[in-house]
Motif scaffolding. Sequence first.
Motif, short mmCIF file in Angstrom:
data_model
loop_
_atom_site.label_atom_id
_atom_site.label_comp_id
_atom_site.label_asym_id
_atom_site.label_seq_id
_atom_site.Cartn_x
_atom_site.Cartn_y
_atom_site.Cartn_z
N SER A 34 78.92 52.55 -16.30
CA SER A 34 79.11 53.77 -15.51
C SER A 34 80.17 53.56 -14.44
CB SER A 34 77.79 54.23 -14.89
OG SER A 34 77.41 53.40 -13.83
N ARG A 35 80.18 52.40 -13.84
CA ARG A 35 81.20 52.10 -12.82
C ARG A 35 82.59 52.11 -13.44
NH1 ARG A 35 77.49 47.35 -10.47
NH2 ARG A 35 76.05 48.68 -9.33
N GLU A 60 60.89 62.44 -18.15
CA GLU A 60 61.15 61.03 -17.86
C GLU A 60 62.60 60.68 -18.20
OE1 GLU A 60 58.32 58.86 -20.19
OE2 GLU A 60 56.61 59.51 -18.97
N ARG A 61 63.07 61.13 -19.33
CA ARG A 61 64.44 60.85 -19.74
C ARG A 61 65.44 61.56 -18.81
NH1 ARG A 61 64.51 56.54 -21.03
NH2 ARG A 61 62.57 56.60 -19.98
N GLN A 62 65.10 62.78 -18.38
CA GLN A 62 65.98 63.51 -17.46
C GLN A 62 66.09 62.76 -16.15
OE1 GLN A 62 67.70 66.57 -18.14
NE2 GLN A 62 68.78 65.88 -16.29
N LYS A 63 65.01 62.14 -15.71
CA LYS A 63 65.01 61.36 -14.47
C LYS A 63 65.99 60.19 -14.57
CE LYS A 63 62.06 58.88 -11.26
NZ LYS A 63 60.77 58.28 -11.01
N VAL A 64 65.99 59.50 -15.70
CA VAL A 64 66.94 58.39 -15.91
C VAL A 64 68.37 58.91 -15.82
CG1 VAL A 64 67.79 56.69 -17.60
CG2 VAL A 64 65.32 57.03 -17.29
N LEU A 65 68.63 60.03 -16.47
CA LEU A 65 69.96 60.63 -16.44
C LEU A 65 70.35 61.03 -15.02
CD1 LEU A 65 72.48 61.74 -17.87
CD2 LEU A 65 71.16 63.82 -18.35
N ASP A 66 69.44 61.69 -14.32
CA ASP A 66 69.73 62.13 -12.95
C ASP A 66 70.02 60.94 -12.03
OD1 ASP A 66 69.30 64.72 -13.81
OD2 ASP A 66 67.28 64.87 -12.94
N GLU A 67 69.27 59.85 -12.20
CA GLU A 67 69.50 58.66 -11.39
C GLU A 67 70.88 58.07 -11.65
OE1 GLU A 67 66.16 56.17 -12.36
OE2 GLU A 67 64.81 57.28 -11.03
N GLU A 74 77.88 59.37 -8.37
CA GLU A 74 78.36 60.21 -7.28
C GLU A 74 78.25 59.52 -5.93
OE1 GLU A 74 76.31 63.90 -8.09
OE2 GLU A 74 77.86 64.49 -9.54
N ALA A 75 77.24 58.67 -5.75
CA ALA A 75 77.10 57.91 -4.50
C ALA A 75 78.26 56.94 -4.32
CB ALA A 75 75.76 57.16 -4.48
N ARG A 76 78.85 56.51 -5.42
CA ARG A 76 79.99 55.58 -5.36
C ARG A 76 81.33 56.34 -5.32
NH1 ARG A 76 79.63 50.45 -6.51
NH2 ARG A 76 77.62 49.52 -6.91
#
Length: 164
Positions: free
Chosen positions: A32-33, A74-81, A87-89
């Motif tokens: 992701s980075r 649960e899967r949506q939570k992984v995606l959102d995280e 975005e935090a980076r």
Amino acid sequence: MPGVLDGGEAMSYLPERILLATDGSEDAVRASRTAAELARRLGAELHVVHVGLEWHLFTHDYINPKQYERLKEERQKVLDEQVAEIEARGGRVTKAHLRMGRRVDEEVIDLAREIGAELIVVGSRGLGPLSRAVLGSDSNNIVHHAHCPVLVVRREDGAEPTGD
């Protein structure tokens, strides 16, 4: 991003749309980075996908609608995280996609075609040798079957994890 001219036509040689496939693992975070930095430098759209496996399709077990919705949540939570971390980076996610299916590689490849991705970025999850032989590697399957280039981001030390 416009590329070189070839016979009077503009030809794009840098991706304008990147698809990052993530499973929330350590290797996916590294990927992701890389994807976010590439998108930023190239001015490309960054799409992020997470695939929730529908295990009941493998086991032929019945799954009631409430269980299925919980699985999707649960899967949506992984995606959102993952999106929040990007975005935090300082990265910018154009769109996050949750796919539910039987095979990660097929869902990623299908979505890449649907959105017109010109590059797919995945982590090298490094499944153990037995699991890799039995299940196949999602990143390997994506590399071999995608319609566009695939960047597999490996562990920084080059070593593969030994466990599943």
